[in-house]
Scaffold this active site. Structure first.
Site, PDB file in Angstrom:
ATOM      1  N   GLU A  23       0.817  -1.209   0.000  1.00  0.00           N
ATOM      2  CA  GLU A  23       0.000   0.000   0.000  1.00  0.00           C
ATOM      3  C   GLU A  23       0.857   1.268   0.000  1.00  0.00           C
ATOM      4  OE1 GLU A  23      -4.189  -1.268   1.970  1.00  0.00           O
ATOM      5  OE2 GLU A  23      -2.439  -1.551   3.245  1.00  0.00           O
ATOM      6  N   GLU A  25      -4.053  -9.544   3.259  1.00  0.00           N
ATOM      7  CA  GLU A  25      -4.842  -9.253   4.458  1.00  0.00           C
ATOM      8  C   GLU A  25      -5.977 -10.244   4.697  1.00  0.00           C
ATOM      9  OE1 GLU A  25      -2.736  -5.334   3.925  1.00  0.00           O
ATOM     10  OE2 GLU A  25      -3.397  -7.016   2.699  1.00  0.00           O
TER      11      GLU A  25
END
Length: 257
Positions: free
Chosen positions: A111, A131
């Site tokens: 990210e 995730e």
């Protein structure tokens, strides 16, 4: 526990700022010290009259394994105010930022790359958003931004399976701009940053702002907003210098104003 060495290293090379996440023993996992260090570095980048582009990388052959879960359990989170994960995911710097990737860039580390404008990676690097494998959501930008960067079906495959992709595949998808041999990502990113830094800094910054913002504007609004942003650039000292240098057949000397 305070670390003896700085969590983030910062240096300058010929108008390029190099920001290095310096936790190789933890695969450059992101904690509060890293987030604050990156945020301080990009503030320096944007404020400087001698730095025109930045490079973000990781020490020890890994970009970043994402959020430090051990630190998270103690309340040490890698967030800075309203700036997001790592101090940049919600508010990237105004000037161009290039990610230089060796090894793994996953979870929050991936990210951080989405907050970068360009990415240079070693051809054995790996990228992923795992995730969901931990019953978590990629909430620092990947779930929102990845479908804007690559085809939605491919983004969903990455987000919903959590499986990583190779650097070659990332380049095919447009996530990576340039591939290098292993160990060459930083120098490749610095070379790209120098190419950018040789251009008019005001024009570069405003061009980035327009390109980053255009998807949020209607077509009619876009022309208006672009004109508002462009107007000061065309009236700047640098614009005059660019034209004068071209006419005089010499390299321009930018002032950033």
């Amino acid at each position: 526990m305070n670390e003896e060495k700085p969590a983030v290293l910062v240096e300058a090379r010929d108008g390029v700022q190099i920001i290095t996440i310096n936790r190789p023993e933890a695969k450059n996992a992101l904690n509060g010290a890293v987030a604050r260090g990156i945020a301080a570095a990009v503030d320096e980048l944007d404020a400087s009259e001698e730095l025109w582009a930045g490079v973000l990388t990781g020490a020890g052959g890994t970009f970043s394994a994402g959020m430090d879960l051990k630190a998270f359990l103690t309340g040490d989170v890698p967030l800075v105010d309203d700036r997001g994960l790592g101090g940049i995911t919600q508010r990237p710097p105004r000037k161009p930022l290039i990610g230089a990737v060796e090894g793994w860039a996953v979870a929050g580390g991936f990210e951080l790359l989405l907050a970068c404008d360009l990415v240079v990676a070693a051809d054995d690097a790996r990228f992923g958003v795992p995730e969901v494998k931990r019953a978590l959501v990629a909430g620092a930008g990947a779930a929102m931004l990845l479908p804007q960067r690559i085809p939605q079906a491919v983004a969903l495959e990455m987000l919903l399976t959590g499986d990583p992709i190779t650097a070659a595949r990332a380049a095919e998808l447009g996530l990576v701009n340039r591939l290098t041999a292993p160990g060459g990502a930083l120098e490749g990113a610095v070379a790209l940053a120098r190419t950018i830094a040789a251009n008019g800094p005001l024009a570069v910054a405003i061009t980035k702002q327009i390109a980053r913002s255009a998807s949020d504007w209607t077509t009619e609004e876009g022309w208006i907003r672009q004109g508002e942003l462009m107007s000061p650039v065309f009236g700047s000292e640098d614009a005059q210098e660019g034209a004068r240098a071209f006419a005089e057949k010499r390299p321009p000397v930018w002032k950033g104003r």
